[in-house]
Design an enzyme around this catalytic site. Structure first.
Site, PDB file in Angstrom:
ATOM      1  N   GLY A  17      51.998  67.296  17.893  1.00  0.00           N
ATOM      2  CA  GLY A  17      51.202  67.654  19.076  1.00  0.00           C
ATOM      3  C   GLY A  17      51.452  66.692  20.226  1.00  0.00           C
ATOM      4  N   GLY A  19      49.709  66.763  23.193  1.00  0.00           N
ATOM      5  CA  GLY A  19      48.603  66.867  24.141  1.00  0.00           C
ATOM      6  C   GLY A  19      48.263  65.458  24.607  1.00  0.00           C
ATOM      7  N   PHE A  20      47.002  65.250  24.972  1.00  0.00           N
ATOM      8  CA  PHE A  20      46.618  63.938  25.489  1.00  0.00           C
ATOM      9  C   PHE A  20      46.800  62.841  24.437  1.00  0.00           C
ATOM     10  CE2 PHE A  20      44.399  66.631  28.526  1.00  0.00           C
ATOM     11  CZ  PHE A  20      44.710  65.979  29.706  1.00  0.00           C
ATOM     12  N   GLY A  21      46.414  63.128  23.178  1.00  0.00           N
ATOM     13  CA  GLY A  21      46.486  62.105  22.138  1.00  0.00           C
ATOM     14  C   GLY A  21      47.921  61.792  21.745  1.00  0.00           C
ATOM     15  N   VAL A  85      54.042  73.174  13.250  1.00  0.00           N
ATOM     16  CA  VAL A  85      53.821  72.633  11.908  1.00  0.00           C
ATOM     17  C   VAL A  85      52.823  73.534  11.191  1.00  0.00           C
ATOM     18  CG1 VAL A  85      52.933  70.661  10.606  1.00  0.00           C
ATOM     19  CG2 VAL A  85      54.348  70.282  12.640  1.00  0.00           C
ATOM     20  N   GLU A 177      32.903  75.751  35.717  1.00  0.00           N
ATOM     21  CA  GLU A 177      34.033  75.774  36.658  1.00  0.00           C
ATOM     22  C   GLU A 177      34.544  77.200  36.864  1.00  0.00           C
ATOM     23  OE1 GLU A 177      35.625  71.313  35.419  1.00  0.00           O
ATOM     24  OE2 GLU A 177      36.626  73.058  34.587  1.00  0.00           O
ATOM     25  N   ASP A 316      40.974  65.836  19.532  1.00  0.00           N
ATOM     26  CA  ASP A 316      40.001  66.882  19.210  1.00  0.00           C
ATOM     27  C   ASP A 316      40.003  67.259  17.734  1.00  0.00           C
ATOM     28  OD1 ASP A 316      39.365  66.952  21.849  1.00  0.00           O
ATOM     29  OD2 ASP A 316      39.992  69.018  22.214  1.00  0.00           O
TER      30      ASP A 316
HETATM   31  C1  LIG Z   1      39.803  74.557  29.632  1.00  0.00           C
HETATM   32  C2  LIG Z   1      39.566  73.127  29.214  1.00  0.00           C
HETATM   33  C3  LIG Z   1      39.048  72.219  30.133  1.00  0.00           C
HETATM   34  C4  LIG Z   1      38.835  70.899  29.768  1.00  0.00           C
HETATM   35  N1  LIG Z   1      38.337  70.037  30.706  1.00  0.00           N
HETATM   36  C5  LIG Z   1      38.198  68.718  30.389  1.00  0.00           C
HETATM   37  C6  LIG Z   1      37.777  67.788  31.377  1.00  0.00           C
HETATM   38  O1  LIG Z   1      37.501  68.162  32.524  1.00  0.00           O
HETATM   39  N2  LIG Z   1      37.683  66.485  31.015  1.00  0.00           N
HETATM   40  C7  LIG Z   1      37.985  66.061  29.751  1.00  0.00           C
HETATM   41  O2  LIG Z   1      37.930  64.865  29.468  1.00  0.00           O
HETATM   42  N3  LIG Z   1      38.365  66.921  28.784  1.00  0.00           N
HETATM   43  C8  LIG Z   1      38.488  68.247  29.085  1.00  0.00           C
HETATM   44  N4  LIG Z   1      38.889  69.129  28.111  1.00  0.00           N
HETATM   45  C9  LIG Z   1      39.102  68.641  26.744  1.00  0.00           C
HETATM   46  C10 LIG Z   1      40.452  67.949  26.599  1.00  0.00           C
HETATM   47  O3  LIG Z   1      41.464  68.757  27.171  1.00  0.00           O
HETATM   48  C11 LIG Z   1      40.717  67.697  25.127  1.00  0.00           C
HETATM   49  O4  LIG Z   1      39.707  66.851  24.643  1.00  0.00           O
HETATM   50  C12 LIG Z   1      42.075  67.058  24.906  1.00  0.00           C
HETATM   51  O5  LIG Z   1      43.088  67.940  25.325  1.00  0.00           O
HETATM   52  C13 LIG Z   1      42.278  66.710  23.436  1.00  0.00           C
HETATM   53  O6  LIG Z   1      43.545  66.152  23.284  1.00  0.00           O
HETATM   54  P1  LIG Z   1      44.360  66.385  21.923  1.00  0.00           P
HETATM   55  O7  LIG Z   1      45.592  65.577  22.047  1.00  0.00           O
HETATM   56  O8  LIG Z   1      43.478  66.176  20.761  1.00  0.00           O
HETATM   57  O9  LIG Z   1      44.685  67.937  21.904  1.00  0.00           O
HETATM   58  P2  LIG Z   1      45.460  68.832  22.967  1.00  0.00           P
HETATM   59  O10 LIG Z   1      45.541  68.173  24.278  1.00  0.00           O
HETATM   60  O11 LIG Z   1      44.833  70.175  22.872  1.00  0.00           O
HETATM   61  O12 LIG Z   1      46.932  68.896  22.379  1.00  0.00           O
HETATM   62  C14 LIG Z   1      47.239  69.495  21.158  1.00  0.00           C
HETATM   63  C15 LIG Z   1      48.734  69.758  21.148  1.00  0.00           C
HETATM   64  O13 LIG Z   1      49.111  70.107  19.843  1.00  0.00           O
HETATM   65  C16 LIG Z   1      49.982  71.220  19.879  1.00  0.00           C
HETATM   66  N5  LIG Z   1      49.830  71.898  18.591  1.00  0.00           N
HETATM   67  C17 LIG Z   1      48.707  72.469  18.087  1.00  0.00           C
HETATM   68  N6  LIG Z   1      48.926  72.928  16.855  1.00  0.00           N
HETATM   69  C18 LIG Z   1      50.208  72.627  16.557  1.00  0.00           C
HETATM   70  C19 LIG Z   1      51.019  72.844  15.409  1.00  0.00           C
HETATM   71  N7  LIG Z   1      50.536  73.438  14.306  1.00  0.00           N
HETATM   72  N8  LIG Z   1      52.308  72.426  15.449  1.00  0.00           N
HETATM   73  C20 LIG Z   1      52.811  71.823  16.559  1.00  0.00           C
HETATM   74  N9  LIG Z   1      52.073  71.593  17.661  1.00  0.00           N
HETATM   75  C21 LIG Z   1      50.792  71.973  17.645  1.00  0.00           C
HETATM   76  C22 LIG Z   1      49.522  72.023  21.086  1.00  0.00           C
HETATM   77  O14 LIG Z   1      50.560  72.854  21.574  1.00  0.00           O
HETATM   78  C23 LIG Z   1      49.137  70.916  22.050  1.00  0.00           C
HETATM   79  O15 LIG Z   1      50.213  70.521  22.868  1.00  0.00           O
HETATM   80  C24 LIG Z   1      39.121  70.465  28.453  1.00  0.00           C
HETATM   81  C25 LIG Z   1      39.636  71.369  27.528  1.00  0.00           C
HETATM   82  C26 LIG Z   1      39.862  72.689  27.901  1.00  0.00           C
HETATM   83  C27 LIG Z   1      40.425  73.655  26.897  1.00  0.00           C
END
Ligand SMILES: Cc1cc2nc3c(=O)[nH]c(=O)nc-3n(C[C@H](O)[C@H](O)[C@H](O)COP(=O)(O)OP(=O)(O)OC[C@H]3O[C@@H](n4cnc5c(N)ncnc54)[C@H](O)[C@@H]3O)c2cc1C
Length: 444
Positions: A17, A19-21, A85, A177, A316
């Site tokens: 993944g 994303g942010f993490g 994955v 929003e 998340d």
């Molecule tokens: C519409 C929306 C608005 C938001 N607004 C805010 C805000 O204003 N402020 C704030 O702080 N937070 C906000 N959030 C929450 C914030 O975006 C999440 O807390 C943050 O993205 C979590 O980061 P993460 O790395 O855990 O997951 P994510 O950023 O969701 O990244 C997960 C990544 O894993 C990948 N992935 C998933 N499953 C698989 C797999 N099986 N195999 C390979 N890749 C995979 C995905 O493609 C993605 O790139 C918002 C969320 C959403 C949906």
């Protein structure tokens, strides 16, 4: 004791993944003696906090997304792979991709994020898409813009009204929003462009099951947000539980003695429930770890899994606690700063393990909450060393705007968003309104 399982070789770190993490973890390991494989099912990192702007035609997709490969072009210890994955084989220390291939690891960071939860009513998803990915944003934008097109052609008043009724379910930041921006589109962007309907008369409804919107904010800011929404012309239904959704509308059951009612609407957006990625449950089963009710993996204080110090779960997908010295552990919220901070802690712990040092417990630093409602409207709740600082209205909106531009990934994206917002501010226009692939309805 160094824990390098390949003496003389560099450790293999696999991050699932970007994303942010995941992005933050990979960046934090830039100078570590490790080879990183970063696998994501999308080819881009997505700035989710501005996704609603794509869903409401204010920004185009490249302004809030950046190719993973481009982001790591100058970090030679990262190999970026496109793939999903499907399972983690903790015994063999490998991740299995759904295309049948496998990726081995010495250290694994799982940062697969979250998805929508329809509280056991998955059949609702066809009628009320959620907002999580770019595909979701395109679908919502399509439904939103085409509803006005259908209303323009509709001669039956009841059916026309249903096309001009837009419902957002869930009064968290995303729902607020979305509803506020939909009202702006109807009242400020579209008027003058149609000949048979008045878009400004569109009905925008926000339905929230609890007594107030923005539950995570103090009550005064929730009240301010509701007031700002209503000023934009949004009907806010609080204490209202959705009991059914179909192609023609939704059923609502208010708390107390008020009778249940139905809202005829053709464009419904789901912003109510979040569940962890299904990879969490699979990983928990493979490692004998617990998951919480939302399917998040219950991690140890240092974000690793019991009996598997080589696996960390972050963002998340993790049910994590913040461990501040002298304080009771507190649950970590599902927000982007928490995911980024967990990414840094997990990366630091890999380096500590490689050096034979003890790992560190995760501590979340909470800088506060922001939510925007529309042009000139937002609420801000900042946590500062001298106590909370709370404000709303235009100053909050400016703060929100610059904070989001600052945190966007990529200099070009910051410029594009700044320019698009400035021009949208003065003209009330939303330029990303092109919908491709429309299939015209045919007579039977
Ligand atoms: C519409 C929306 C608005 C938001 N607004 C805010 C805000 O204003 N402020 C704030 O702080 N937070 C906000 N959030 C929450 C914030 O975006 C999440 O807390 C943050 O993205 C979590 O980061 P993460 O790395 O855990 O997951 P994510 O950023 O969701 O990244 C997960 C990544 O894993 C990948 N992935 C998933 N499953 C698989 C797999 N099986 N195999 C390979 N890749 C995979 C995905 O493609 C993605 O790139 C918002 C969320 C959403 C949906």
């Amino acid at each position: 004791m160094p824990k390098n399982e390949n003496p003389g070789l560099r450790s293999k770190v696999l991050i699932v993944g970007c994303g942010f993490g995941g992005l933050e973890a990979a960046r934090a390991l830039a100078h570590a003696p490790v080879d990183i494989t970063l696998v994501d099912r999308a080819n881009h990192h997505l700035f989710q906090p501005l996704l609603y702007q794509v869903a409401t035609a204010g920004l185009s997709a490249p302004a809030i997304a950046a190719p993973v490969r481009f982001l790591f072009r100058k970090q030679p210890n990262v190999t970026s792979l496109l793939g999903e994955v499907g399972a983690i084989d903790a015994a063999q220390k490998q991740a299995r991709l759904i295309d049948g291939s496998a990726l081995p690891y010495d250290h694994l960071i799982v940062a697969a994020g979250a998805t929508h939860s329809y509280f056991g009513h998955d059949e609702w998803s066809a009628h009320a898409p959620g907002l999580k990915t770019l595909e979701d944003a395109f679908e919502i934008r399509r439904r939103l813009l085409l509803a006005f097109e259908s209303a323009e052609k509709e001669s039956d008043p009841a059916r026309r009204e249903a096309w001009l009724t837009f419902v957002v379910i869930g009064g968290g930041p995303t729902g607020v929003e979305m509803a506020g921006t939909m009202a702006e589109i109807a009242r400020h962007t579209l008027p003058g462009e149609f000949r048979h309907i008045d878009p400004a008369r569109a009905r925008i409804v926000l339905v929230e099951g609890s007594p107030r919107v923005l539950q995570a904010m103090p009550e005064s800011l929730s009240a301010s947000a509701q007031h700002q929404l209503e000023r934009l012309g949004v009907e806010v239904h609080v204490n209202a539980r959705v009991t059914g959704i179909d192609a023609e509308g939704l059923d609502v059951d208010p708390a107390g003695d008020a009778p249940a009612y139905r809202i005829a609407a053709r464009c419904i957006v789901w912003a109510a429930g979040v569940a962890a990625s299904p990879l969490g449950r699979q990983l928990a089963e493979a490692t004998g770890t617990q998951v919480d009710r939302a399917g998040r993996v219950v991690v140890l204080p240092d974000l690793s899994l019991p009996g598997h110090p080589e696996i960390s779960v972050i963002g998340d997908l993790a049910a994590a606690q913040s461990h501040a010295p002298g304080r009771e552990p507190r649950p970590v919220p599902g927000v982007s700063p928490a995911a980024k901070q967990m990414g840094r802690t997990a990366a630091g712990n890999i380096e500590r393990r490689l050096r034979g040092e003890a790992t560190q417990a995760f501590r979340y630093r909470d800088y506060g909450n922001l939510a925007t409602i529309g042009r000139n409207s937002a609420v801000v709740d900042l946590a500062t060393p001298v106590g909370p600082v709370r404000f709303s209205g235009v100053s909050a909106w400016l703060f929100w705007l610059f904070a989001h531009i600052y945190f966007l990934i990529g200099f070009r994206n910051r410029l594009v968003v700044l320019f698009d917002w400035a021009s949208a501010y003065w003209s009330a226009q939303r330029y990303a309104r092109v919908v491709a692939g429309i299939k015209p309805a045919r007579s039977p």
